[in-house]
Each structure stands twice: as structure tokens, then as C-alpha cells.
Design a protein around this motif. Structure first.
Motif, PDB file in Angstrom:
ATOM      1  N   ASP A  10       0.806  -1.223   0.000  1.00  0.00           N
ATOM      2  CA  ASP A  10       0.000   0.000   0.000  1.00  0.00           C
ATOM      3  C   ASP A  10       0.841   1.275   0.000  1.00  0.00           C
ATOM      4  O   ASP A  10       0.353   2.355   0.350  1.00  0.00           O
ATOM      5  CB  ASP A  10      -0.952   0.011   1.199  1.00  0.00           C
ATOM      6  N   TRP A  44      -4.235   5.192   0.790  1.00  0.00           N
ATOM      7  CA  TRP A  44      -5.358   4.822  -0.069  1.00  0.00           C
ATOM      8  C   TRP A  44      -6.702   5.148   0.580  1.00  0.00           C
ATOM      9  O   TRP A  44      -7.751   4.810   0.040  1.00  0.00           O
ATOM     10  CB  TRP A  44      -5.285   3.331  -0.410  1.00  0.00           C
ATOM     11  N   LYS A  48     -11.260   5.018  -0.244  1.00  0.00           N
ATOM     12  CA  LYS A  48     -11.783   3.876   0.503  1.00  0.00           C
ATOM     13  C   LYS A  48     -13.286   3.691   0.290  1.00  0.00           C
ATOM     14  O   LYS A  48     -13.789   2.563   0.217  1.00  0.00           O
ATOM     15  CB  LYS A  48     -11.499   4.075   1.986  1.00  0.00           C
ATOM     16  N   THR A  51     -14.016   1.946  -3.197  1.00  0.00           N
ATOM     17  CA  THR A  51     -13.365   0.674  -3.532  1.00  0.00           C
ATOM     18  C   THR A  51     -13.481  -0.298  -2.362  1.00  0.00           C
ATOM     19  O   THR A  51     -13.683   0.111  -1.214  1.00  0.00           O
ATOM     20  CB  THR A  51     -11.865   0.879  -3.852  1.00  0.00           C
ATOM     21  N   GLN A  53     -11.208  -2.577  -0.346  1.00  0.00           N
ATOM     22  CA  GLN A  53      -9.778  -2.778  -0.138  1.00  0.00           C
ATOM     23  C   GLN A  53      -9.530  -3.953   0.801  1.00  0.00           C
ATOM     24  O   GLN A  53     -10.085  -4.026   1.894  1.00  0.00           O
ATOM     25  CB  GLN A  53      -9.153  -1.498   0.412  1.00  0.00           C
TER      26      GLN A  53
END
Length: 357
Positions: A10, A44, A48, A51, A53
Motif C-alpha cells: 500500500d 489509499w 476507501k 473501492t 480494499q
């Protein structure tokens, strides 16, 4: 539409930034992102909500791969697109598709570096093995430059028979970069030049430090800021100390917004020995009119307005930096840079991929 993105970790190096842009582009799709290992960077978090994750392992890559296999098998999804951008991950997905463990309509892989210029010995052998066993199921393989594509075909001739290979330059989110440019930069009480990246040999920060040592003779009040971290930090600190530059070179470590540093700099510098194509160069061009770079990747010498240096040559880098610093007016570069960057927008990039596949 269902999209799968698989990433080694990440962090946000060049390849990861590319995949993050892809994930952000497919706002109306179901996007699953799997991180094989996790550094808990939180870089990221801003996507969030758009998506799904999945963080597979906190340290061990092998365990991360096993957890990815377990999680993906439980979900049993068939994807419209799979996107990857690291050679081993490209190969892993190719094997999983061959074994029908993963299912997708289109597998879009991207080369992250020119391995035949960068590696030797056992490491190069392992990369070649990854090509041989894992690249047959790739529907579209994207190379960042013609040089990268030609190197790949030259050293692995059979790949062109198995895989469709195209050259598409690295994308960027032009609208986001414009918005960032409108914000204030960092407010520091001195003039500085700046570079950014992982502290690894390929980035050439040792060369930049040596070049800066000589630049200081003509610009005694100038500072150098190196943004980033990595395995070579102790060596770079020792080099800085040996040149008595402790008060002139600043190492802030990892910063969340490199753009604010680029914007306020007197000059931005890419000192790399070799790159696939340095995304950081595009970021610098988006924020600052004054940019110097080594010709560490194909195509850099074609960019108007960049002050060029030979790779792996501290003297050549010094000359490029001094030439850039002596320029009284670089505002004409703004329109040149923006026209170049606009052609690389992520929207155009994805549309090219869809059209080709």
C-alpha cells in the motif's frame, strides 16, 4: 462492471500511483483492490469509500499471496478487467488465470521498469522466468516508452507471439494536479531545490548530493530537500556529513504532499540513473516551471523546457542545475508543460485501453 486490482503493497511508488488512478477512474464500477503486504500508510484512504480494499498480510509476501488466494476464492467473482503493474504480480495473475483460479474478460498488465537494463544475474533470471511462465494470459501489456517495449522484445523475443504489447505513456490526473497548483505551497524561510523518491541506488541521490556540493559554490544560500526514505538513508546521511552539508541538505522523510514542496522550489530535479518513466517528473512539471532531469528513461529528451543531464554523471547534473538556476524567466514553460501533461490524462489513457482491447 467489476474491476480487480492487485498490488504488492500500500505504498505509493510510481506503479502504485498508476493503479490508484485506475481505481479512481472506475467510479461507477465495483473495484476490488488486494494489497499483498501492508505498511499501513493510509495513502489509499481517500478512495476507501469507492473501492473494496483487502489487506492480505502485514509483512510476509508468501502469506499475503495465500490470503489473496483464499479471499478471492471465497468471493468467486468473474471480473471484466484485471489491472496489475509489477512483473511478479503480472506473472502470478497469468498463472492463476491459466489454472482458472481467477476469471476475467480482459487482463491488462503494465511493465513497471526496464528489467534488462536494471538487473543482472539471479534476479534477472527470475524475472525472465516470470515472463516465460506468467505472461501468456495477458490480453494487453502496456509499456511506458518505446525503449522499454523494444528492450523487452529484444531480450524476450517470444513474448510478442503470446501477448499484445503497446506503448502508452504514463497517465496522470490532470484536473487534480491543476487544483493542487492553485493551492499554497510550503512556506520555508530559504530558497531550495527539491527531489523526491525512494532512497535506492537507481534514484541517483548520491549523484545529486555531489552535484549540489559544487552548485553551492555559486549559490551559497541555497538548500537541497530530498523527500523520501529507504535503504540508502544511512549512506546518504554519511555522504552529506562527509561533505559538511549537514546544514544545507534536508531529509524530511516521507511527506504526504510532495506537490506543495515542488510548487515552492526554485528548481525540481530528477537525478535517477534508470527508470521505466519517472512519474515524479510529471508531478514536478505540473507544479513548477523550472525542472531538470537526467535522461533516465526513453522520451525525456523530447520534453520541451526540461534541462537535461546525462544519467550517472554528477558533473553533467551540476551543469544542468546551474543552467536552470541561472534562467531569469521560465514562465514560457507553463504552456509547454501543460500541453504535454494534458495529453497524458487518465481519461484518455483508459479510453485507449478499452479501444485496443
Amino acid at each position: 462492471m467489476k474491476v480487480l486490482i492487485i498490488i504488492p503493497n500500500d505504498a505509493l511508488g510510481g506503479a502504485e500511483q498508476y493503479l490508484k488512478m485506475v481505481a479512481s477512474y472506475f467510479k461507477e464500477a465495483t473495484v476490488d483492490i488486494y494489497f499483498i503486504t501492508v505498511y499501513e500508510t493510509k495513502l489509499w484512504d481517500d478512495i476507501k469509500n469507492n473501492t473494496n480494499q483487502h489487506f492480505c498480510s502485514t509483512g510476509n509476501k508468501f502469506l499475503g499471496v495465500l490470503k489473496f488466494l483464499s479471499l478471492s476464492q471465497k468471493q468467486k467473482k468473474e471480473y471484466d478487467y484485471v489491472f496489475t503493474s509489477h512483473i511478479y504480480i503480472n506473472a502470478l495473475v497469468g498463472i492463476l488465470l491459466k489454472l482458472k483460479i481467477l476469471k476475467t474478460k480482459k487482463f491488462i498488465a503494465r511493465e513497471s521498469t526496464s528489467i534488462f537494463l536494471r538487473y543482472k544475474g539471479l534476479k534477472l533470471f527470475l524475472y525472465k522466468l516470470a515472463y516465460k511462465i506468467g505472461y501468456k494470459k495477458i490480453d494487453l501489456l502496456i509499456c511506458q516508452t518505446e525503449l522499454m517495449k523494444n528492450q523487452l522484445i529484444q531480450h524476450f523475443k517470444s513474448i510478442e507471439k503470446k501477448t499484445k504489447i503497446v506503448t502508452i505513456p504514463n497517465p496522470l490526473n490532470f484536473e487534480y494536479l491543476l487544483n493542487e497548483r492553485a493551492k499554497e505551497g510550503v512556506n520555508l524561510p530559504f530558497e531550495y531545490i527539491v527531489s523526491a523518491g525512494r532512497f535506492i541506488p537507481e534514484k541517483g541521490f548520491d549523484l545529486l548530493i555531489n552535484a549540489f556540493y559544487h552548485v553551492k559554490i555559486s549559490y551559497p544560500n541555497l538548500k537541497l530537500i530530498l523527500l523520501g526514505d529507504g535503504e540508502l538513508k544511512p549512506d546518504l546521511v554519511a555522504q552529506i556529513k562527509s561533505l559538511s552539508l549537514d546544514n544545507d541538505i534536508i531529509l524530511p522523510g516521507h511527506v504526504n504532499n510532495v506537490l506543495s514542496y515542488f510548487k515552492s522550489a526554485k528548481l525540481c530535479v530528477v537525478s535517477s540513473r534508470i527508470e521505466g518513466f519517472p512519474n515524479v517528473l510529471l508531478q514536478m512539471m505540473s507544479q513548477n516551471n523550472n525542472v531538470a532531469s537526467t535522461t533516465c528513461a526513453g522520451g525525456i529528451d523530447k520534453i520541451e523546457g526540461i534541462y537535461l543531464s546525462k544519467p550517472n554523471d554528477a558533473e553533467s547534473l551540476k551543469i544542468a542545475i546551474e543552467k536552470a538556476l541561472s534562467t531569469s524567466n521560465s514562465t514560457s514553460n507553463r504552456s509547454k508543460f501543460d500541453n504535454y501533461l494534458r495529453d497524458r490524462d487518465i481519461d484518455k489513457f483508459i479510453k485507449k485501453i478499452i479501444a485496443i482491447t
